[in-house]
Write a protein that holds these residues in place. Structure first.
Motif, short mmCIF file in Angstrom:
data_model
loop_
_atom_site.label_atom_id
_atom_site.label_comp_id
_atom_site.label_asym_id
_atom_site.label_seq_id
_atom_site.Cartn_x
_atom_site.Cartn_y
_atom_site.Cartn_z
N THR A 83 26.45 60.20 38.91
CA THR A 83 25.46 59.14 38.79
C THR A 83 24.08 59.78 38.67
O THR A 83 23.85 60.83 39.28
CB THR A 83 25.49 58.21 40.03
OG1 THR A 83 24.33 57.36 39.98
CG2 THR A 83 25.47 58.97 41.33
N PRO A 84 23.19 59.14 37.92
CA PRO A 84 21.83 59.69 37.87
C PRO A 84 21.03 59.44 39.15
O PRO A 84 19.97 60.00 39.35
CB PRO A 84 21.19 58.95 36.68
CG PRO A 84 22.02 57.75 36.44
CD PRO A 84 23.39 58.03 36.97
N TYR A 85 21.56 58.55 40.01
CA TYR A 85 20.85 58.22 41.25
C TYR A 85 21.29 59.15 42.39
O TYR A 85 22.34 59.81 42.29
CB TYR A 85 21.14 56.78 41.66
CG TYR A 85 20.53 55.76 40.72
CD1 TYR A 85 19.16 55.53 40.71
CD2 TYR A 85 21.33 55.02 39.85
CE1 TYR A 85 18.60 54.58 39.86
CE2 TYR A 85 20.78 54.08 39.00
CZ TYR A 85 19.41 53.87 39.01
OH TYR A 85 18.86 52.94 38.16
N GLY A 86 20.54 59.12 43.49
CA GLY A 86 20.90 59.96 44.63
C GLY A 86 20.26 59.49 45.92
O GLY A 86 19.61 60.25 46.62
N LEU A 87 20.44 58.20 46.23
CA LEU A 87 19.75 57.68 47.42
C LEU A 87 20.58 57.86 48.69
O LEU A 87 20.21 58.61 49.59
CB LEU A 87 19.38 56.21 47.21
CG LEU A 87 18.50 55.57 48.28
CD1 LEU A 87 17.25 56.39 48.54
CD2 LEU A 87 18.12 54.15 47.91
N ALA A 88 21.73 57.17 48.78
CA ALA A 88 22.47 57.15 50.05
C ALA A 88 23.97 57.15 49.79
O ALA A 88 24.43 56.80 48.70
CB ALA A 88 22.09 55.90 50.84
N ALA A 89 24.71 57.56 50.82
CA ALA A 89 26.17 57.45 50.77
C ALA A 89 26.65 57.08 52.17
O ALA A 89 25.97 57.37 53.17
CB ALA A 89 26.81 58.77 50.35
N THR A 90 27.79 56.40 52.23
CA THR A 90 28.41 56.13 53.53
C THR A 90 29.87 56.57 53.46
O THR A 90 30.59 56.22 52.53
CB THR A 90 28.23 54.65 53.95
OG1 THR A 90 29.08 54.39 55.07
CG2 THR A 90 28.58 53.67 52.84
N VAL A 91 30.29 57.40 54.45
CA VAL A 91 31.62 58.01 54.45
C VAL A 91 32.35 57.57 55.71
O VAL A 91 31.80 57.64 56.81
CB VAL A 91 31.49 59.55 54.43
CG1 VAL A 91 32.88 60.21 54.46
CG2 VAL A 91 30.70 60.02 53.23
N TRP A 92 33.60 57.13 55.53
CA TRP A 92 34.37 56.64 56.67
C TRP A 92 35.62 57.49 56.81
O TRP A 92 36.52 57.47 55.98
CB TRP A 92 34.71 55.16 56.45
CG TRP A 92 33.45 54.35 56.41
CD1 TRP A 92 32.63 54.18 55.34
CD2 TRP A 92 32.82 53.67 57.50
NE1 TRP A 92 31.53 53.43 55.68
CE2 TRP A 92 31.62 53.09 57.01
CE3 TRP A 92 33.14 53.48 58.85
CZ2 TRP A 92 30.76 52.35 57.81
CZ3 TRP A 92 32.28 52.72 59.66
CH2 TRP A 92 31.11 52.18 59.13
N THR A 93 35.68 58.28 57.90
CA THR A 93 36.82 59.16 58.16
C THR A 93 36.78 59.59 59.63
O THR A 93 35.73 59.61 60.25
CB THR A 93 36.76 60.42 57.27
OG1 THR A 93 37.86 61.27 57.58
CG2 THR A 93 35.47 61.21 57.45
N ARG A 94 37.98 59.96 60.16
CA ARG A 94 38.00 60.52 61.52
C ARG A 94 38.00 62.05 61.47
O ARG A 94 37.96 62.69 62.51
CB ARG A 94 39.25 60.04 62.25
CG ARG A 94 39.16 58.59 62.71
CD ARG A 94 40.26 58.34 63.75
NE ARG A 94 40.08 57.08 64.43
CZ ARG A 94 40.70 55.96 64.09
NH1 ARG A 94 41.53 55.93 63.07
NH2 ARG A 94 40.50 54.84 64.79
N ASP A 95 38.09 62.63 60.27
CA ASP A 95 38.14 64.08 60.12
C ASP A 95 36.70 64.60 60.03
O ASP A 95 36.05 64.53 58.99
CB ASP A 95 38.92 64.41 58.84
CG ASP A 95 39.02 65.90 58.58
OD1 ASP A 95 38.22 66.66 59.16
OD2 ASP A 95 39.90 66.30 57.79
N LEU A 96 36.21 65.14 61.13
CA LEU A 96 34.78 65.49 61.18
C LEU A 96 34.45 66.67 60.29
O LEU A 96 33.35 66.75 59.73
CB LEU A 96 34.37 65.77 62.62
CG LEU A 96 34.05 64.51 63.41
CD1 LEU A 96 33.52 64.86 64.79
CD2 LEU A 96 33.03 63.63 62.68
#
Ligand code: NAD
Length: 488
Positions: free
Chosen positions: A416-429
């Motif tokens: 993507t040309p954008y790069g603001l935020a992401a949210t990741v959901w996992t128990r594997d730290l």
């Protein structure tokens, strides 16, 4: 009853325009007229910049840091004292649920003054001792001086929150400001003028001019030779126009721009928390949050179950009038914006997307048909290069796509040309930290979304922004460092 007027705020006075021009501010809930807003021409922008310049070198510039801090604490306290006035004004302009404005917008409006007052009060200065060529000694220390008159150009999605996020640090650092709120949401910026005057902030420190962007108040302000820097939140292409406007005078800019943020859900996540988190990220504030998630990637083993749960969650959320305590979703900001979002809904349908829920305009009671109501919408099945998956829609919608492994989802998320935020959901730290270091974004949440500590750096990479604000990072933009070298 006559329609209220929203006026400019210049040198602590509420003023109409010399031209006598006004424009309509309509409620997105039902289309009713909220206020008539004075539209600034060049004379009002000139007057506001002149007032800001005079205050910079006048009473405001002579205050000690402690005196400024005390005044900004006073501003925060007064916002809290007039909490309901701010709430009513913000909701009248935006149509957002009272519950959301009460929890998010208005408290953050007050906090933005306190946090940056504290930052400025506690920031240390650098100091270096040096040997001089003749065997003597000198010391160096840095003074942080205000940058000058700051133009603040604000958007409509979180009007008070995002405007004060810039006004708070700008004033804490000793600058003066001219604010141009969005034409859609002029009311809380005007109300803040009353607060400034009430608590004794000197005239000219905080000024507001109303109007539009091109060939109107926004452009007059950013092109003005009396402006020392521009801080802007809004669309990426508006940022490009502002950069051009300041280029001849090489003025600095701080930009918080658009996004097309990924939400990434692994099969090992806390399922219920992930559904709740992604639902908020995609639909809160009717999807009109720059940090929102319009691209959701779900690991294949839980894909079907996740889509079904997300559908159930959003279908349980009630659309309704802001004051109704059961309301979770309000309308979009305007009929024009709804047209734009519905255009994407149509494109998705035409491309053969599976419409999991929504996809159109909801049925509303007769008294709300003049509002900008829209159904929250989930799609699956679109190709990765479809405009719905690539372009910022800024509505209550998301496309959900399955993935098979970490490498694949990282490639998709960064494509993507954008790069603001992401949210990741996992128990594997370990995986979470690995992704945080490889996702091309300014903000990465792990098992969370929109948790904000105002001391942390905030901003976007790629087309999502220039610079970072928040905590001491705001000082980099709102002050100049002056080195003082003293021969001992
Ligand atoms: P917008 O760019 O249309 O308008 C923002 C402000 O800029 C308004 O006050 C507008 O009048 C003014 N403006 C428009 N053209 C101008 C010009 N040529 N010169 C000077 N001023 C001009 O944005 P919007 O529709 O109000 O807000 C939605 C956008 O804001 C979305 O793209 C969203 O992602 C972005 N946004 C980003 C962040 C972030 O932190 N990165 C936060 C909130 C919103």
């Amino acid at each position: 009853m006559s329609t209220p007027q929203t006026l400019h705020f210049i040198a602590n006075e509420h003023l109409p325009s010399q031209s006598g021009r006004f424009f309509d501010n309509r409620s997105p809930v039902d289309g009713r007229l909220v206020s008539r807003v004075a539209e600034a021409g060049q004379p009002e922008v000139d007057a506001a910049v002149a007032a800001a310049r005079a205050a910079l070198h006048g009473p405001w510039g002579r205050l000690s840091v402690q005196q400024r801090v005390d005044l900004l604490y006073g501003v925060a306290d007064e916002i809290n004292r007039r909490f309901d006035d701010f709430l009513q004004a913000e909701v009248a302009d935006t149509g957002k649920p009272h519950a959301l404005a009460r929890r998010l917008d208005i408290p953050r409006g007050a906090a933005n003054f306190k946090v940056f007052a504290d930052v400025v009060k506690n920031v240390p200065s650098e100091f270096f001792e040096m040997a001089t060529p003749d065997g003597g000694q000198a010391i160096n220390y840095a003074l942080r001086v205000p940058k000058g008159v700051i133009a603040v150009i604000a958007p409509w999605n979180l009007p008070l929150l995002l405007m004060t996020w810039k006004v708070g640090p700008a004033l804490a650092c000793g600058n003066t400001v001219v604010v141009k709120p969005s034409e859609e949401t002029p009311s809380t910026a005007a109300l803040l003028g009353e607060v400034m005057a009430k608590v004794g902030v000197p005239a000219g420190v905080y000024n507001v001019v109303h109007g539009f962007g091109p060939d109107s108040a926004g452009e007059f302000l950013t092109r003005h030779p009396g402006i020392d820097a521009v801080t802007f939140t809004g669309e990426t292409r508006t940022g490009a126009a502002i950069m051009k406007a300041v280029a001849d005078r090489v003025r600095p800019v701080s930009f918080e721009l658009g996004g097309k943020n990924p939400g990434i859900v692994f099969a090992d996540c806390d399922f219920d928390a992930a559904v709740e988190g992604i639902a908020r990220a995609a639909f809160e504030n009717t999807g009109q949050v720059c940090l929102g998630t319009e691209r959701v990637y779900v690991e294949r083993p839980i894909f079907e179950r996740f889509v079904a749960a997300l559908k159930a969650k959003v279908e349980s959320w009630k659309l309704g009038r802001p004051e109704d305590p059961g309301t979770v979703l309000g309308p979009l900001i305007s009929a024009e914006h709804r047209q734009k979002v519905l255009g994407y809904y149509e494109q998705a349908r035409a491309a053969g997307a599976t419409v999991v829920t929504g996809g159109g305009v909801p049925e509303v009671p007769a008294e709300l048909v003049g509002g900008a109501w829209i159904e929250p919408t989930i799609w699956t099945g679109l190709p990765d290069d479809h405009p719905v998956v690539r372009e910022e829609i800024f509505g209550p919608c998301c496309h959900v796509r399955p993935f098979d492994d970490e490498a694949e989802v990282l490639r998709l998320a960064n494509d993507t040309p954008y790069g603001l935020a992401a949210t990741v959901w996992t128990r594997d730290l370990q995986r979470a930290h690995r992704l945080a270091s490889r996702l091309e974004v300014g903000v990465c949440w792990i098992n969370a979304w929109f948790l904000r500590d105002l001391r942390t750096a905030f901003g976007g990479s790629k087309l999502s922004g220039i610079g970072r604000e928040g905590g001491v990072h705001s000082l980099e933009f709102y002050t100049e460092l002056r080195n003082v070298c003293v021969r001992l």
